[in-house]
Design a protein around this motif. Structure first.
Motif, PDB file in Angstrom:
ATOM      1  N   GLU A  87      -4.549  -5.449   8.137  1.00 24.11           N
ATOM      2  CA  GLU A  87      -4.939  -4.230   7.432  1.00 24.11           C
ATOM      3  C   GLU A  87      -3.868  -3.149   7.589  1.00 24.11           C
ATOM      4  O   GLU A  87      -3.507  -2.470   6.624  1.00 24.11           O
ATOM      5  CB  GLU A  87      -6.278  -3.705   7.954  1.00 24.11           C
ATOM      6  N   LEU A  88      -3.344  -3.001   8.807  1.00 26.09           N
ATOM      7  CA  LEU A  88      -2.290  -2.018   9.054  1.00 26.09           C
ATOM      8  C   LEU A  88      -1.060  -2.331   8.198  1.00 26.09           C
ATOM      9  O   LEU A  88      -0.500  -1.434   7.558  1.00 26.09           O
ATOM     10  CB  LEU A  88      -1.928  -1.995  10.545  1.00 26.09           C
ATOM     11  N   ALA A  89      -0.683  -3.589   8.147  1.00 26.22           N
ATOM     12  CA  ALA A  89       0.461  -4.007   7.323  1.00 26.22           C
ATOM     13  C   ALA A  89       0.222  -3.681   5.848  1.00 26.22           C
ATOM     14  O   ALA A  89       1.119  -3.168   5.164  1.00 26.22           O
ATOM     15  CB  ALA A  89       0.721  -5.508   7.502  1.00 26.22           C
ATOM     16  N   MET A  90      -0.973  -3.945   5.370  1.00 29.72           N
ATOM     17  CA  MET A  90      -1.296  -3.675   3.969  1.00 29.72           C
ATOM     18  C   MET A  90      -1.254  -2.178   3.676  1.00 29.72           C
ATOM     19  O   MET A  90      -0.797  -1.757   2.610  1.00 29.72           O
ATOM     20  CB  MET A  90      -2.657  -4.268   3.604  1.00 29.72           C
ATOM     21  N   ARG A  91      -1.704  -1.355   4.610  1.00 32.23           N
ATOM     22  CA  ARG A  91      -1.635   0.099   4.426  1.00 32.23           C
ATOM     23  C   ARG A  91      -0.177   0.548   4.318  1.00 32.23           C
ATOM     24  O   ARG A  91       0.154   1.392   3.484  1.00 32.23           O
ATOM     25  CB  ARG A  91      -2.323   0.824   5.585  1.00 32.23           C
ATOM     26  N   TYR A  92       0.688   0.000   5.188  1.00 37.55           N
ATOM     27  CA  TYR A  92       2.114   0.333   5.115  1.00 37.55           C
ATOM     28  C   TYR A  92       2.679  -0.032   3.746  1.00 37.55           C
ATOM     29  O   TYR A  92       3.375   0.759   3.116  1.00 37.55           O
ATOM     30  CB  TYR A  92       2.915  -0.431   6.174  1.00 37.55           C
ATOM     31  N   LEU A  93       2.405  -1.266   3.317  1.00 36.55           N
ATOM     32  CA  LEU A  93       2.971  -1.759   2.058  1.00 36.55           C
ATOM     33  C   LEU A  93       2.478  -0.954   0.854  1.00 36.55           C
ATOM     34  O   LEU A  93       3.231  -0.711  -0.084  1.00 36.55           O
ATOM     35  CB  LEU A  93       2.639  -3.241   1.877  1.00 36.55           C
ATOM     36  N   LYS A  94       1.237  -0.534   0.900  1.00 38.44           N
ATOM     37  CA  LYS A  94       0.663   0.233  -0.208  1.00 38.44           C
ATOM     38  C   LYS A  94       1.253   1.645  -0.283  1.00 38.44           C
ATOM     39  O   LYS A  94       1.485   2.173  -1.366  1.00 38.44           O
ATOM     40  CB  LYS A  94      -0.853   0.295  -0.065  1.00 38.44           C
ATOM     41  N   ALA A  95       1.505   2.265   0.874  1.00 38.90           N
ATOM     42  CA  ALA A  95       1.886   3.678   0.915  1.00 38.90           C
ATOM     43  C   ALA A  95       3.394   3.929   0.933  1.00 38.90           C
ATOM     44  O   ALA A  95       3.820   5.041   0.615  1.00 38.90           O
ATOM     45  CB  ALA A  95       1.253   4.351   2.128  1.00 38.90           C
ATOM     46  N   CYS A  96       4.187   2.926   1.312  1.00 46.53           N
ATOM     47  CA  CYS A  96       5.623   3.153   1.523  1.00 46.53           C
ATOM     48  C   CYS A  96       6.467   2.251   0.632  1.00 46.53           C
ATOM     49  O   CYS A  96       6.307   1.033   0.651  1.00 46.53           O
ATOM     50  CB  CYS A  96       5.985   2.906   2.982  1.00 46.53           C
TER      51      CYS A  96
END
Length: 179
Positions: free
Chosen positions: A95-104
C-alpha cells in the motif's frame, strides 16, 4: 523533470511485533497479550533511549514469540495469527509503495522487502514522500525509520552492498563480503 535524485530506505520499526500488538495478531494460545504489549513498548523505549542491550534482548523475545506461532511443536502455535502477521505486513508495505507511485512522478522502487521499501526519487518530491509516510504511519500504528543512501549495488533484496550518505557501508548476503 531532471533534478537531483536521492535514494531513501524506509524500514518499519519492529514490524511483526507491532502488527501483533495493534492488530491483535498474537497467538491465541499466549498466556497474556497485554504482557506481550508491555515487552513491546519497553523495547521501543529502550531503542529510543539508546539502550541497545535491552532493545536487542527484547527484540529477540518478541520475534521468537512471532516465530513460535508458526512452529507446529510450540505451545504458541497458531498459524492463522502467524500468517495474518506476515500477509498484513506485506500488504501494508505494498500500500505504501502504491501511494508513492500514485503521488510522485519521479519515484522508482529499488526494492520492497518484508518490512521496508527503498526508493530513488527527485529530491523535490521528498516532501510528498514524508507526507505520505506520516499519513501511513498514523493509519497503521507503525513507525518508519529512514536511511539516506548514497549508492546501492544489488543482486536482489538479500544480496547487496549499500553505502550510506554518512560513508558507512552495509553488506548483506553470501554474494558479497566486506573487510
Amino acid at each position: 523533470a531532471s533534478g537531483k535524485r536521492v535514494i531513501r530506505n524506509f524500514d518499519v520499526a519492529s514490524l511483526y511485533p507491532s502488527l501483533m500488538v495493534y492488530n491483535g495478531f498474537t497467538s491465541r494460545n499466549i498466556p497474556s497479550a497485554d504482557r506481550f504489549a508491555e515487552v513491546y513498548h519497553t523495547r521501543l523505549k529502550a531503542k529510543q533511549t539508546g539502550d541497545k542491550f535491552t532493545a536487542n534482548t527484547l527484540k529477540l523475545i518478541l520475534n521468537t514469540t512471532y516465530g513460535a506461532s508458526l512452529a507446529t511443536t510450540n505451545p504458541l502455535y497458531d498459524p492463522l495469527m502467524g500468517r495474518s502477521v506476515c500477509i498484513t505486513g506485506q500488504l501494508y508495505i505494498l500500500e505504501l509503495a502504491m501511494r508513492y507511485l500514485k503521488a510522485c512522478e519521479t519515484v522508482r522502487i529499488i526494492q520492497l522487502n518484508t518490512d521496508g521499501i527503498m526508493i530513488s526519487i527527485e529530491e523535490s518530491e521528498m516532501e510528498t514522500i514524508y507526507r505520505i509516510n506520516e499519513e501511513w504511519q498514523e493509519s497503521k500504528h507503525l513507525i518508519l525509520e529512514e536511511d539516506k543512501i548514497k549508492k546501492i549495488v544489488q543482486k536482489d533484496v538479500n544480496n547487496y552492498v549499500m553505502v550510506f550518505e554518512n560513508g558507512k557501508v552495509k553488506t548483506k548476503g553470501s554474494y558479497v563480503t566486506y573487510g
